[in-house]
Design an enzyme around this catalytic site. Structure first.
Site, PDB file in Angstrom:
ATOM      1  CB  ILE A 434      -0.990  -0.024   1.185  1.00 48.51           C
ATOM      2  CG1 ILE A 434      -1.820  -1.312   1.144  1.00 48.51           C
ATOM      3  CG2 ILE A 434      -1.924   1.171   1.184  1.00 48.51           C
ATOM      4  CD1 ILE A 434      -2.583  -1.547  -0.147  1.00 48.51           C
ATOM      5  CB  SER A 436       4.408   3.385   4.561  1.00 46.08           C
ATOM      6  OG  SER A 436       3.348   2.688   5.142  1.00 46.08           O
ATOM      7  CD  GLU A 487       3.812   6.098   1.541  1.00 50.13           C
ATOM      8  OE1 GLU A 487       3.412   6.538   2.627  1.00 50.13           O
ATOM      9  OE2 GLU A 487       3.054   5.565   0.710  1.00 50.13           O
ATOM     10  NE  ARG A 518      -0.618   5.561  14.691  1.00 51.72           N
ATOM     11  CZ  ARG A 518      -0.051   5.120  13.597  1.00 51.72           C
ATOM     12  NH1 ARG A 518       1.034   4.400  13.660  1.00 51.72           N
ATOM     13  NH2 ARG A 518      -0.567   5.409  12.427  1.00 51.72           N
ATOM     14  CG  HIS A 644      -5.119   2.337   0.517  1.00 52.07           C
ATOM     15  ND1 HIS A 644      -5.394   1.011   0.749  1.00 52.07           N
ATOM     16  CD2 HIS A 644      -4.902   2.894   1.723  1.00 52.07           C
ATOM     17  CE1 HIS A 644      -5.334   0.785   2.058  1.00 52.07           C
ATOM     18  NE2 HIS A 644      -5.040   1.909   2.671  1.00 52.07           N
ATOM     19  CD  GLU A 668      -9.845  -2.348   7.433  1.00 52.46           C
ATOM     20  OE1 GLU A 668      -9.704  -2.200   8.632  1.00 52.46           O
ATOM     21  OE2 GLU A 668     -10.950  -2.506   6.907  1.00 52.46           O
ATOM     22  CG  HIS A 697      -3.959  -2.395  12.610  1.00 51.01           C
ATOM     23  ND1 HIS A 697      -4.843  -2.381  11.562  1.00 51.01           N
ATOM     24  CD2 HIS A 697      -3.668  -1.110  12.878  1.00 51.01           C
ATOM     25  CE1 HIS A 697      -5.078  -1.125  11.223  1.00 51.01           C
ATOM     26  NE2 HIS A 697      -4.378  -0.331  12.003  1.00 51.01           N
TER      27      HIS A 697
HETATM   28  N1  GLN Z   1       0.228   5.004   1.388  1.00 52.44           N
HETATM   29  C1  GLN Z   1      -0.037   5.098   2.797  1.00 52.44           C
HETATM   30  C2  GLN Z   1       0.855   4.125   3.540  1.00 52.44           C
HETATM   31  O1  GLN Z   1       1.095   3.080   3.064  1.00 52.44           O
HETATM   32  C3  GLN Z   1      -1.472   4.783   3.107  1.00 52.44           C
HETATM   33  C4  GLN Z   1      -1.761   4.870   4.575  1.00 52.44           C
HETATM   34  C5  GLN Z   1      -3.222   4.803   4.930  1.00 52.44           C
HETATM   35  O2  GLN Z   1      -4.018   4.319   4.208  1.00 52.44           O
HETATM   36  N2  GLN Z   1      -3.589   5.259   6.090  1.00 52.44           N
HETATM   37  O3  GLN Z   1       1.295   4.385   4.630  1.00 52.44           O
HETATM   38 ZN    ZN Z   2      -4.880   2.324   4.652  1.00 50.89          ZN
END
Ligand code: GLN
Ligand code: ZN
Length: 757
Positions: A434, A436, A487, A518, A644, A668, A697
């Site tokens: 996704i 990072s 990232e 967080r 996303h 997700e 997570h």
């Molecule tokens: N591109 C972002 C990452 O991978 C997406 C984070 C997210 O959806 N909260 O961190």
């Molecule tokens: Zn996400």
């Protein structure tokens, strides 16, 4: 004489002290008693900061989440967490996050987390079934009450009300949660008796569901519940917030309680009616200071509006922030990096309470008594209106020129997909991530050092490049199909862009709690938005130069930037969103020109901007989707657009998501067991989709069998040619030694899927 009070104070600490203590405790670095003493100190500091109020909140502190606290308060602890000492803090953290601390061997699966109304705060969803029983355990609350009393504060405990508690929960066996009400009311009655024993005069019961659409069963349940709760000497203040009450207004006014709190910022238009309808013995608390945003209030205007109300209501008028201050940072005074002109337009929690005090004095003792403060406030309000920092005519004229063409791809998905397939030449069930990759302590240090000027740009660039290099190598050995650069240069997906765009300011300590420990630091969107230079092109190009696999360009979408910022309140949201969409569109086109074949535009927060009332959804979705389309759809057919999204409960907005017309969407899903896929039974999603196959997570390696099961479920609804395989979300919170095995399993699952097909 009007009185002032607060609904709740941020608990995390001005310097995120609670976050640090929690994380140390979870790592076994500090003891429980150290954690407890940090918490006690924070509470005592926070009460001190609120001591000018007539009533201070108690019970608003939480180690993780106030809804989870309520579950423990009413003894609704999930079966899997019922061990000998079920009320222990350890057990509390187990329900919150699976494990109490690193060496915990009583791990359980964590409670589901979801967004608190339309905020970016997440709560732990109460779990119900037909055998759910309740029993009061008020020890923690009572201890905090005694703590505050020993400091001589005049307090008002705050507890989530029974109806909102039930409605925010989920039943696992189809039991209607309202059927549990008869078991829950006695527990609240016992609580009231206990509070009476503590000589508590007022209890604030939060019932924010009153600003949502309630059917007649829920409305009747309100009447019944509060009739049954009126038997103790404790006076009840039922608090609603986050919007208008609409057809629940009369219901709230007529509940047999001693007072009500209403949101006089978002619900300002209803206040006159509320005053008319409210029986003349009840207290009316008006939430006049915006608890959701960080702008100074226009105090002079407020006083003018409030004066006749104060004359009419006298003692019965209370003033407060619109909602708990949980949603704003603690103290503006700490900000020494902000442009002073901009800083002068802002108010954080402490300053909001100061505003309240000024209002109280002006109303009770006359405007002259605070003349100086009022004139400073007026100057700040004027300065914000007229500042050249806010107003940029070239941005305004670009907005005026927006036409439908701008959001339109050249060809349909089917035509584009053909071209893209040829160019990208990906296998079936392509794998990707996704965006990072793990943010190691080293990366964070590099960014910090660069920000503080202790390393040069060249040094910084080298270090980030070497991170990107490492990340590409890992993806190469994992044999993923579509790569990301990882990232490493981004502290946060919104702040990174806020730092580079015109119209945004970045605070140093403007933290707000997102969930548990967080926190997020939303950028402050104060003025017209534009982009000066390319923001991501160099990193993406560098990453692409290291591999033959396609490298995704990664951007955050306009709606997410909007929803995760403290946004200006002086123009409609859709106008601000369109400004952002044009700025990010420029970046999309630069990425394309520089040779990027796939561009992902994250809209993680699209759903959370949905208004609380269904009747307002379409209007929001229309401009949100249009903004995304303006950002994304200026590219050529050969360029593949991904988006996303994080939240699974978007079955009800699937049409809007399809309208965005991204070539690929990754979402997700695994936390909800692919519940999301049910929607595809009825709705034929036209483009490609990557349902998240494992929960990022969790630190654990997912089982290949569960990935395969999820993907097979997906295949029953979506043709396999249109399926992607990817994790739920970004991997930045994980460690490399968790990520590698997890992705190995994922790639291996994709390969078996290919073989089987
Ligand atoms: N591109 C972002 C990452 O991978 C997406 C984070 C997210 O959806 N909260 O961190
Ligand atoms: Zn996400």
């Amino acid at each position: 004489m009007a009185k002032i009070h607060n609904l709740g104070f941020p608990r995390i600490g001005a310097q995120r002290e609670l976050k640090k203590a929690l994380e140390s405790y979870w790592k076994n670095d500090i003891s429980q008693s150290k954690l407890e003493s940090t918490a006690k100190e924070l509470r005592s500091n926070h009460w001190k900061l609120q001591s000018q109020l007539d009533w201070l909140p108690v019970g608003d502190f939480s180690f993780y989440d106030q809804v989870l606290d309520t579950s423990f308060l009413v003894g609704n602890i999930p079966e899997r967490a019922r061990k000998d000492n079920e009320q222990s803090l350890e057990n509390y953290f187990r329900v919150a996050r699976g494990r109490a601390h690193q060496s915990d061997n009583n791990e359980i699966f964590a409670g589901e987390m979801t967004k608190w109304f339309d905020t970016n705060y997440h709560y732990i969803v109460p779990e119900f079934c037909n055998t759910t029983e309740f029993s009061l355990n008020a020890d923690r609350l009572i201890a905090q009450i005694q703590e505050a009393k020993s400091l001589n504060h005049n307090i008002k405990p705050v507890v989530l009300g029974p109806l909102s508690y039930l409605k925010l929960g989920k039943s696992s066996d189809g039991t209607k949660v309202l059927t549990l009400l008869d078991k829950l009311i006695p527990v609240y009655q016992q609580l009231l008796t206990k509070l009476a024993d503590e000589q508590i005069e007022w209890l604030q019961l939060d019932e924010p569901i009153l600003v949502t659409d309630l059917d007649s069963h829920w409305q009747q349940a309100f009447e019944k519940t509060y009739h049954q709760l009126q038997t103790t000497p404790v006076k009840l203040l039922v608090a609603s917030y986050f919007g208008e009450l609409q057809n629940n207004l009369q219901l709230l006014c007529n509940l047999p309680v001693s007072g009500i709190h209403v949101d006089a910022v978002r619900g300002k238009n209803e206040i006159a009616k509320t005053i008319d309808w409210l029986p003349s013995h009840k207290v009316l608390s008006l939430g006049v200071i915006d608890g959701r945003n960080i702008w100074k209030s226009d105090l002079n205007k407020l006083i003018e509006w409030l004066s006749p109300i104060a004359t009419k209501l006298e003692e019965r008028l209370w003033l407060a922030p619109s909602c708990s201050l949980l949603h704003v940072p603690v103290d503006l005074e700490l900000e020494n990096q902000l442009n002073p002109e901009i800083k002068n337009w802002l108010a954080f929690a402490v300053q909001k309470l100061d505003e309240l005090k000024v209002l109280e004095q002006a109303i009770n003792q006359g405007k002259e008594s605070v003349a100086n403060k009022l004139s400073l406030n007026e100057k700040a309000i004027e300065s914000r209106k007229n500042s050249p920092l806010v107003n940029d005519t070239s941005v305004k004229s670009r907005i005026a020129d927006i036409n439908e063409q701008l959001g339109q791809r050249q060809s349909t998905y089917l035509e584009r997909a053909k071209i893209q397939k040829q160019i990208l030449n990906l296998p079936e069930f392509p794998t990707t991530t996704i965006g990072s990759f793990p943010q190691t302590p080293d990366i964070r240090k590099t960014r910090r050092d660069f920000k503080q000027g202790t390393i040069s740009f060249e040094h910084y660039q080298k270090k980030i490049q070497s991170e990107i290099h490492y990340c590409v190598q890992q993806q190469e050995s994992l044999d993923l199909d579509v790569f990301v650069h990882g990232e490493a240069e981004r502290n946060d997906m919104v702040e990174y862009f806020g730092e580079q765009l015109q119209g945004f300011a970045i605070s140093s300590f403007g933290w707000v709690q997102s969930y548990g420990s967080r926190c997020v630091k939303p950028p402050i969107l104060f003025g017209d938005v534009s982009r000066q230079n390319a923001m991501t092109v160099e990193w993406t190009q560098y990453a692409q130069s290291l591999t033959d696999k396609p490298m995704k360009g990664m951007l955050t979408g306009p709606v997410t930037i909007l929803n995760w910022s403290f946004v200006r309140d002086d123009q409609p949201l859709d106008v601000t969103c369109k400004q952002i969409s044009l700025a990010i569109r420029d970046e999309v086109l630069d990425l394309e020109t520089s040779g990027t074949q796939i561009i992902q535009i994250d809209e993680a927060a699209l759903r959370e901007g949905l208004p609380l009332r269904k009747s307002q959804w379409q209007e929001y979705l229309d401009w949100a989707v249009e903004s995304f389309r303006i950002t994304a759809n200026g590219v050529q057919d050969k360029t593949q657009i991904h988006t996303h999204m994080c939240y699974s409960e978007f079955n009800d907005i699937i049409n809007a998501i399809a309208d965005m017309d991204a070539d690929v969407i990754t979402i997700e899903t695994s936390r909800s067991n692919m519940e999301l896929l049910d929607v595809f039974d009825e709705f034929e999603y036209p483009n490609e989709i990557g349902p998240g196959v494992y929960d990022i997570h969790s630190p654990n390696r997912p089982a290949e069998s569960s990935i395969l099961r999820l993907m097979r479920q997906a295949q029953q609804r979506i043709p396999k040619e249109r399926l992607w395989v990817n994790p739920d979300c970004g991997l930045k919170t994980r460690k490399w030694d968790e990520v590698i095995p997890a992705l190995e399993t994922m790639v291996s699952a994709a390969k078996s899927l290919r073989q089987a097909s």
